[in-house]
Design a protein around this motif. Structure first.
Motif, PDB file in Angstrom:
ATOM      1  N   PRO A  94      -8.502  -5.975  -2.421  1.00 18.06           N
ATOM      2  CA  PRO A  94      -9.887  -5.988  -2.303  1.00 18.06           C
ATOM      3  C   PRO A  94     -10.488  -6.866  -3.453  1.00 18.06           C
ATOM      4  O   PRO A  94      -9.815  -6.969  -4.648  1.00 18.06           O
ATOM      5  CB  PRO A  94     -10.168  -4.296  -2.533  1.00 18.06           C
ATOM      6  N   ILE A  95     -11.694  -7.092  -3.294  1.00 15.79           N
ATOM      7  CA  ILE A  95     -12.537  -7.786  -4.603  1.00 15.79           C
ATOM      8  C   ILE A  95     -12.826  -6.857  -5.343  1.00 15.79           C
ATOM      9  O   ILE A  95     -13.425  -5.538  -4.987  1.00 15.79           O
ATOM     10  CB  ILE A  95     -13.694  -8.414  -4.000  1.00 15.79           C
ATOM     11  N   CYS A  96     -12.740  -6.982  -6.645  1.00 14.08           N
ATOM     12  CA  CYS A  96     -13.306  -6.105  -7.590  1.00 14.08           C
ATOM     13  C   CYS A  96     -13.567  -6.943  -8.886  1.00 14.08           C
ATOM     14  O   CYS A  96     -13.072  -7.877  -9.515  1.00 14.08           O
ATOM     15  CB  CYS A  96     -11.853  -5.537  -8.104  1.00 14.08           C
ATOM     16  N   HIS A 143     -13.654  -0.413 -12.598  1.00 18.67           N
ATOM     17  CA  HIS A 143     -14.044   0.542 -11.499  1.00 18.67           C
ATOM     18  C   HIS A 143     -13.727  -0.828 -10.237  1.00 18.67           C
ATOM     19  O   HIS A 143     -14.702  -1.436 -10.085  1.00 18.67           O
ATOM     20  CB  HIS A 143     -15.646   1.098 -11.458  1.00 18.67           C
ATOM     21  N   CYS A 144     -12.822  -0.116  -9.341  1.00 15.38           N
ATOM     22  CA  CYS A 144     -12.712  -0.927  -8.143  1.00 15.38           C
ATOM     23  C   CYS A 144     -12.879  -0.110  -6.959  1.00 15.38           C
ATOM     24  O   CYS A 144     -12.600   1.030  -6.983  1.00 15.38           O
ATOM     25  CB  CYS A 144     -11.100  -1.606  -7.944  1.00 15.38           C
ATOM     26  N   THR A 145     -13.683  -0.647  -6.073  1.00 18.47           N
ATOM     27  CA  THR A 145     -13.995   0.015  -4.582  1.00 18.47           C
ATOM     28  C   THR A 145     -13.102  -0.672  -3.615  1.00 18.47           C
ATOM     29  O   THR A 145     -12.850  -1.772  -3.643  1.00 18.47           O
ATOM     30  CB  THR A 145     -15.243  -0.156  -4.448  1.00 18.47           C
ATOM     31  N   LEU A 146     -12.783   0.124  -2.743  1.00 16.13           N
ATOM     32  CA  LEU A 146     -12.019  -0.204  -1.135  1.00 16.13           C
ATOM     33  C   LEU A 146     -12.853   0.350  -0.178  1.00 16.13           C
ATOM     34  O   LEU A 146     -13.006   1.527  -0.124  1.00 16.13           O
ATOM     35  CB  LEU A 146     -10.614   0.330  -1.348  1.00 16.13           C
ATOM     36  N   LYS A 147     -13.434  -0.533   0.473  1.00 15.23           N
ATOM     37  CA  LYS A 147     -14.703  -0.121   1.364  1.00 15.23           C
ATOM     38  C   LYS A 147     -13.734  -0.203   2.812  1.00 15.23           C
ATOM     39  O   LYS A 147     -13.508  -1.237   3.380  1.00 15.23           O
ATOM     40  CB  LYS A 147     -15.719  -0.853   1.611  1.00 15.23           C
ATOM     41  N   PHE A 148     -13.532   0.873   3.523  1.00 15.52           N
ATOM     42  CA  PHE A 148     -12.782   0.982   4.861  1.00 15.52           C
ATOM     43  C   PHE A 148     -13.837   1.362   5.885  1.00 15.52           C
ATOM     44  O   PHE A 148     -14.740   2.375   5.672  1.00 15.52           O
ATOM     45  CB  PHE A 148     -11.821   1.928   4.876  1.00 15.52           C
TER      46      PHE A 148
END
Length: 494
Positions: A175-177, A190-195
């Motif tokens: 993912p893009i972080c 802080h990294c997010t993974l959007k599913f």
């Protein structure tokens, strides 16, 4: 005779028994192989009989289609629960602002078309089906930076007799972080993974999270990053292209950098080198290495700064705290070089090249510098010269009086008077002594003037050296205080 006849008979019987036992062992091994093959074929035949009919019933008997959304009524919304299992943080590419993690998705839903009665199919309650043969929700990672976009592996789905399906596709997610460089190398990212579903809105799929936290039972720790939080939030979003709402699950990974490597290999050596600037102010300017030491320290700090800048990602949004620290150290080193140049310049000044400023003379009047230079003053010779000056005055006055009364040249030429002759001789000797005294007095005057000039020259030179020493000590105090004040800041960052 009987013994000789009996021995061949015994050998014949022994050989026949040996052959019989060998044949029996061979027959037993062959029967074992046949039994294993028969039992294996028999088990496959028994187990595969019910499973084959079950597969035929589920995939062909019900006319199951992998393109059909598995609901009994098309107006119904299919509930799909999701969880994400994190296995390892492989890499955090700060320059490209992407994070590489390995794990798997856990998707569960109910397919009303894939139900059966276990009693009708030999008690089979669970079956594995290829994901290409059944309907699978198109859950994708929205903020993926992978070249294939979907990096998951297509695996079998576990189907229960009640229609519940468990689909666990593994993959390496990229993912893009966005990288927050402000606190580098003591940073927390802080990294997010959007599913979410790529095509189904909230009317087709009701996507929910299985729990508020991700799955960490198989997590492997990373040597560079420590995981602090792995949470999940369900939300809906309306896009500009579509009027309906699309649900998604947002997983947030909070990781903190293990800064032990940067602290002990870059920050601490740079701090120790910066402390050496204090030693430069303890060196005397006459040693010749004062400025060399300060320039060497400055070049060492620049080298460590370049090493750190190669590790840091290029960013213009904010200045990292480590860059601020190195800039302060470089500024201090540059100021120390300038201060050393100033101290050396002031130290070698004298009265011939520079005029003593007024504030230095004020210090001399107050007596603060006289004590420092009292050992260099020598006034004994000057006092002796001053004592000779009145004598010289008297001799000159007597000479003037005698010349006014009688010239000695006429008296010396009068031979008739013996008294006058003796007086003339005395006067001649006196005149010779006076001439020598005049010569000595003139030489002493020249020497006294030279000594006075030299003493004045030395006194002003010592005054300049004293001023340079004061500047050196002030810089020593300021740089020592700045280095001591920076220690709590470093410990706070650590």
């Amino acid at each position: 005779m009987l013994i000789t006849l009996f021995i061949p008979c015994l050998s014949t019987i022994y050989h026949s028994l040996t052959l019989t036992s060998t044949m029996m062992n061979t027959i037993q091994q062959q029967w074992k192989i046949y039994l294993v093959i028969i039992s294996y074929v028999f088990q496959i035949t028994v187990g595969g009989h019910h499973q084959r009919f079950l597969l035929r019933y589920l995939l062909k008997g019900k006319q199951h289609s992998p393109l059909e959304r598995p609901v009994c009524n098309d107006t119904q919304t299919l509930p799909v629960r999701m969880n994400l299992a994190l296995q390892q943080i492989i890499n955090f590419d700060a320059k490209n602002e992407v994070i590489l993690i390995s794990g798997w998705m856990v998707l569960t839903w109910n397919d009303c078309n894939l139900k059966w009665n276990p009693k009708d199919y030999g008690g089979i309650q669970t079956i594995r089906l290829p994901s290409t043969q059944i309907w699978i929700p198109d859950i994708l990672l929205y903020n993926s930076a992978d070249e294939k976009f979907d990096s998951t592996l297509k695996v079998n789905a576990v189907v229960q007799h009640t229609g519940d399906i468990l689909y666990v596709p593994p993959g390496i997610f990229k993912p893009i972080c966005s990288f927050n460089i402000a606190s580098f190398p003591f940073d927390t990212q802080h990294c997010t993974l959007k599913f979410g579903s790529w095509t189904f809105d909230d009317a087709g799929i009701n996507l929910t999270a299985e729990s508020n936290e991700g799955q960490l039972d198989a997590y492997i720790k990373n040597g560079q990053w420590s995981l602090e939080e792995f949470s999940a939030v369900v939300n809906v979003l309306k896009y500009d292209c579509c009027p309906t709402l699309y649900p998604f699950v947002l997983y947030t990974i909070r990781i903190r950098r293990c800064s032990l490597y940067y602290f002990f290999n870059i920050v601490v050596p740079c701090f120790l080198i910066s402390c050496m600037t204090v030693l430069g102010f303890l060196l005397a300017p006459d040693s010749g290495e004062k400025l060399t030491l300060q320039i060497t320290i400055l070049l060492s700090v620049i080298m460590f700064s370049l090493l750190m800048f190669e590790i840091m990602p290029p960013s213009s949004t904010t200045i990292p705290i480590i860059s601020k620290y190195f800039m302060c150290i470089m500024t201090m080193s540059t100021v120390s070089v300038v201060a050393s140049v100033l101290v050396i310049s002031v130290h070698f000044r004298n009265s011939q090249t520079h005029t003593m400023p007024l504030w230095v003379n004020i210090n001399n009047i107050n007596g603060s510098v006289n004590k420092h230079h009292s050992k260099y003053q020598s006034t004994a010779l000057l006092d002796d010269i001053l004592e000779l000056s009145p004598v010289n005055h008297n001799i000159i006055n007597v000479d003037n009086l005698d010349n006014n009364r009688h010239p000695y040249s006429t008296r010396v030429l009068q031979p008739q008077h013996s008294t006058d002759l003796s007086n003339a001789l005395n006067m001649y000797q006196t005149e010779m002594i006076r001439s020598e005294l005049r010569t000595i007095t003139s030489h002493l005057t020249i020497l006294s003037r030279r000594v006075r000039r030299q003493e004045k020259y030395n006194k002003e030179s010592e005054d300049w050296k004293f001023v340079a020493m004061i500047i050196d000590r002030l810089c020593l105090i300021l740089f020592t205080a700045s280095n001591l004040f920076s220690i709590p800041k470093l410990l706070h960052l650590r």
